[in-house]
Design an enzyme around this catalytic site. Structure first.
Site, PDB file in Angstrom:
ATOM      1  N   LYS A 211       0.846  -1.198   0.000  1.00  0.00           N
ATOM      2  CA  LYS A 211       0.000   0.000   0.000  1.00  0.00           C
ATOM      3  C   LYS A 211       0.884   1.252   0.000  1.00  0.00           C
ATOM      4  CE  LYS A 211      -3.332   2.310   2.852  1.00  0.00           C
ATOM      5  NZ  LYS A 211      -4.029   2.302   4.141  1.00  0.00           N
ATOM      6  N   GLU A 217      10.864  -4.690   3.594  1.00  0.00           N
ATOM      7  CA  GLU A 217      10.914  -6.086   3.142  1.00  0.00           C
ATOM      8  C   GLU A 217      10.499  -6.189   1.672  1.00  0.00           C
ATOM      9  OE1 GLU A 217       9.542  -5.000   5.917  1.00  0.00           O
ATOM     10  OE2 GLU A 217       9.646  -6.470   7.541  1.00  0.00           O
ATOM     11  N   GLY A 270      -4.223  -2.130   5.651  1.00  0.00           N
ATOM     12  CA  GLY A 270      -3.500  -3.256   5.053  1.00  0.00           C
ATOM     13  C   GLY A 270      -4.128  -4.600   5.395  1.00  0.00           C
ATOM     14  N   ARG A 271      -4.459  -4.806   6.669  1.00  0.00           N
ATOM     15  CA  ARG A 271      -4.965  -6.120   7.090  1.00  0.00           C
ATOM     16  C   ARG A 271      -6.398  -6.364   6.648  1.00  0.00           C
ATOM     17  NH1 ARG A 271      -3.672  -2.664  11.011  1.00  0.00           N
ATOM     18  NH2 ARG A 271      -5.179  -1.968  12.567  1.00  0.00           N
ATOM     19  N   GLU A 356      -2.994  -6.818  15.310  1.00  0.00           N
ATOM     20  CA  GLU A 356      -2.594  -5.470  14.901  1.00  0.00           C
ATOM     21  C   GLU A 356      -3.729  -4.480  15.191  1.00  0.00           C
ATOM     22  OE1 GLU A 356      -1.259  -4.386  10.725  1.00  0.00           O
ATOM     23  OE2 GLU A 356       0.674  -4.981  11.533  1.00  0.00           O
ATOM     24  N   HIS A 387      -2.901 -32.890  17.678  1.00  0.00           N
ATOM     25  CA  HIS A 387      -1.701 -33.659  18.020  1.00  0.00           C
ATOM     26  C   HIS A 387      -0.534 -32.740  18.366  1.00  0.00           C
ATOM     27  CE1 HIS A 387      -3.556 -37.467  16.807  1.00  0.00           C
ATOM     28  NE2 HIS A 387      -4.252 -36.678  16.001  1.00  0.00           N
ATOM     29  N   LYS A 508      10.828  -0.797  13.284  1.00  0.00           N
ATOM     30  CA  LYS A 508      11.182  -0.513  11.880  1.00  0.00           C
ATOM     31  C   LYS A 508      12.265   0.549  11.815  1.00  0.00           C
ATOM     32  CE  LYS A 508       6.767  -0.983   9.405  1.00  0.00           C
ATOM     33  NZ  LYS A 508       5.739  -0.218   8.717  1.00  0.00           N
TER      34      LYS A 508
HETATM   35  O1  F6P Z   1       3.208  -4.400   9.716  1.00  0.00           O
HETATM   36  C1  F6P Z   1       2.897  -3.079   9.496  1.00  0.00           C
HETATM   37  C2  F6P Z   1       2.198  -2.861   8.177  1.00  0.00           C
HETATM   38  O2  F6P Z   1       2.047  -1.508   8.001  1.00  0.00           O
HETATM   39  C3  F6P Z   1       0.860  -3.587   8.073  1.00  0.00           C
HETATM   40  O3  F6P Z   1      -0.179  -2.908   8.662  1.00  0.00           O
HETATM   41  C4  F6P Z   1       0.737  -3.738   6.610  1.00  0.00           C
HETATM   42  O4  F6P Z   1      -0.223  -4.703   6.283  1.00  0.00           O
HETATM   43  C5  F6P Z   1       2.140  -4.150   6.247  1.00  0.00           C
HETATM   44  O5  F6P Z   1       2.967  -3.379   7.096  1.00  0.00           O
HETATM   45  C6  F6P Z   1       2.514  -3.939   4.821  1.00  0.00           C
HETATM   46  O6  F6P Z   1       2.392  -2.603   4.457  1.00  0.00           O
HETATM   47  P1  F6P Z   1       2.444  -2.153   2.951  1.00  0.00           P
HETATM   48  O7  F6P Z   1       1.275  -2.755   2.254  1.00  0.00           O
HETATM   49  O8  F6P Z   1       2.396  -0.667   2.966  1.00  0.00           O
HETATM   50  O9  F6P Z   1       3.732  -2.668   2.370  1.00  0.00           O
END
Ligand code: F6P
Length: 546
Positions: A211, A217, A270-271, A356, A387, A508
């Protein structure tokens, strides 16, 4: 430090009434509750679309439910939900709406944000996603060399990963056989390596889901993937990169063409973003029609949430039960156990949605909340979980509420030998958890006296059973929306903002600083002695100066 603030998490008459009621109920077992009220197994249930939700195996009576509904009214939960659904800026700390429901709203509804109806934009994005999905599925999407794209690698993390991977796996029985859909989320390069292993850049589309288009990452993974594409097909890789993002300018700067950039509105958390362009991998796998069915399933629950009275409102009741367990009975975790191996991604997806959203200590008024907020959410498919961790659920020293999710019809059962046995396990676990086996009952089965304590079961372990006809796209959508809304309900009761996630920021920013320190040839480390020493040891192990 003042603990109770304007959010008054544990204040008000409804809260005190529940505390008093809890004190009266304590000591009563589920056996007693069922003996006193044999019809509760029929009555303490709610039907949400195709989902049959049985919450009778919780330590509640009709009075508990009525007091919890009073609490929801006192906290104006229905009002909060109405404001969320209509596009008000309920995400106050980020000053934006939380409008994931607009992503699956009927095309003829108008939902206005800042003077603009957002539904046409949603429809336009869905149309463009469908166009790409159809081209991919029909072999009519070509890469730089003219060969058809046959693989998609979706890069993203958190909400830009967990929903799509969960839904793609859940609907694997509908997957297009000619499309290889893969995911990579972890910063560990080994994951990226595996995701690209065996793929040909000339026939691969990299979908960058972010987003913000700044998540470390995902950006590192995207750069690796772009370099891999350039190595394979040359410098123009625009036919091989797509993006789902709110930051369309950043995507363009990265080299993603506007034709393959799909907008994720800023008002989608995001979630909560599975039904957005972030779900393009799901749509490519199962097709636009099945994706639309998933959205329709979500809509069924959205409409149920908006129109049902609190005492017959599934997400409302489940959210209130979460509050009951966490705030009044002290349960610190919730286990989620789908009796479907394809739904194995559901617990990790829910973990982010719930933790979250609800893992917070600041109230919406800026003060600290009193009492507890969201539980630890965890789980794994049954029967595997039986199990692994069910020993503790049955005989551990604290009760862990759990959700057992099952389906009447199997996705596959070649010898007709699996499904009844699978579902028998679900029913058996719920029964054993709730009613246990007393010491006398154990002794009566011939258990030697010295083993009676080991072989008796306390019972009183609460569970919700959710039963659905089959794991269709619509049912999956219904499950997703049920859990999304249940989470929001609990957040509204606790007076926290279920839509922000400031808690991820400190780690972060420290990682950015430490990455720079690791890059520097030599530098002074100014952390605590443990962090300094760990970094130095790491550098030494890598044979670098520190
Ligand atoms: O973990 C933090 C967060 O901001 C989440 O809320 C989100 O889903 C994820 O990182 C990924 O964010 P983005 O879609 O901006 O890469």
């Amino acid at each position: 430090m003042s603990l109770v603030t304007g959010s008054e998490t544990t204040g008000g008459a409804a809260w005190s009434n529940l505390e008093r009621h809890r004190d009266q109920l304590v000591g009563g077992s589920l056996r007693d509750l069922f003996a006193a009220d044999p019809e509760r197994g029929e009555r303490l249930t709610v039907s949400v679309g195709d989902l049959w939700v049985d919450y009778s195996k919780h330590p509640v009576t009709d009075e508990t439910i009525s007091l919890l509904v009073d609490l929801a009214a006192q906290r104006d939960v229905p009002g909060f939900i109405g404001r969320m659904l209509s596009g008000e800026r309920v995400n106050t700390t980020e000053d934006r709406p939380a409008l994931h429901t607009a992503l699956r709203a009927p095309a003829d509804t108008a939902i206005v944000v800042d003077g603009t109806d957002v539904v046409p934009g949603v429809e336009e994005t869905l149309g463009r996603m469908a166009d790409v999905a159809v081209r991919l599925r029909s072999g009519h999407m070509s890469g730089a060399t003219g060969r058809p794209i046959t693989a998609m690698v979706s890069l993203g993390i958190g909400g830009s990963h967990l929903g799509p991977v969960m839904a793609t796996e859940a609907l694997a029985h509908l997957a297009h056989p000619g499309l290889d859909i893969r995911f990579a989320s972890n910063l560990d390069g080994a994951e990226m390596d595996r995701a690209l292993d065996g793929l040909d850049p000339a026939t691969t589309l990299i979908l960058i889901c972010s987003k913000t288009f700044t998540t470390a990452e995902t950006m590192i993974a995207a750069e690796t993937a772009r370099a891999w594409l350039v190595d394979g097909v040359g410098s123009d890789v625009s036919a091989h990169m797509a993006a789902a993002t709110a930051a369309t300018g950043l995507a363009a700067g990265f080299g993603v063409s506007p034709e393959l950039t799909f907008h994720v509105p800023v008002w989608v958390g995001g979630r909560f973003s599975l039904p957005s362009a972030v779900g393009l991998s799901v749509m490519a796998s199962v097709g636009p029609e099945a994706f639309a069915e998933m959205l329709a399933g979500m809509r069924v629950v959205d409409e149920h949430l908006a129109s049902s009275t609190p005492d017959s409102n599934g997400p409302m009741l489940l959210g209130l039960l979460d509050v009951w367990h966490r705030s009044f009975l002290g349960a610190s975790s919730l286990a989620v156990v789908p009796y479907s191996s394809q739904l194995g991604g559901f617990p990790p997806w829910l973990q982010q949605v719930s933790m979250e959203s609800l893992g917070k200590r600041a109230g919406t008024d800026g003060g600290l909340v009193a009492g507890q907020t969201g539980p630890v959410v965890w789980g794994a498919p049954g029967t595997d979980g039986q199990h692994a961790f069910f020993q503790m659920l049955h005989q551990g020293t604290e009760a862990v509420p759990c959700d057992l999710i099952g389906f009447a019809r199997p996705l596959a059962d070649p010898r007709l030998a699996h499904h009844d046995a699978l579902m028998a396990n679900l029913f058996a676990q719920a029964e054993a958890l709730a009613f246990g086996l007393t010491a006398d009952e154990a002794a009566a089965t011939g258990v030697p006296p010295d083993l009676v304590a080991h072989r008796s079961f306390p019972g009183g372990r609460p569970s919700t059973t959710i039963l659905a006809p089959e794991l269709t796209p619509s049912v999956l959508g219904q499950l997703v929306a049920l859990y999304e809304h249940r989470t929001v309900v609990a957040g509204a009761v606790w007076g926290i903002n279920p839509f922000d996630q400031w808690g991820v920021e400190l780690g972060k920013s420290l990682a950015v600083r430490i990455t720079a320190e690791l890059d520097a040839d030599e530098g002074r480390l100014a952390h605590d002695s443990s962090t300094n020493s760990l970094i130095r040891r790491y550098l030494k192990l890598r044979g670098r100066p520190g």
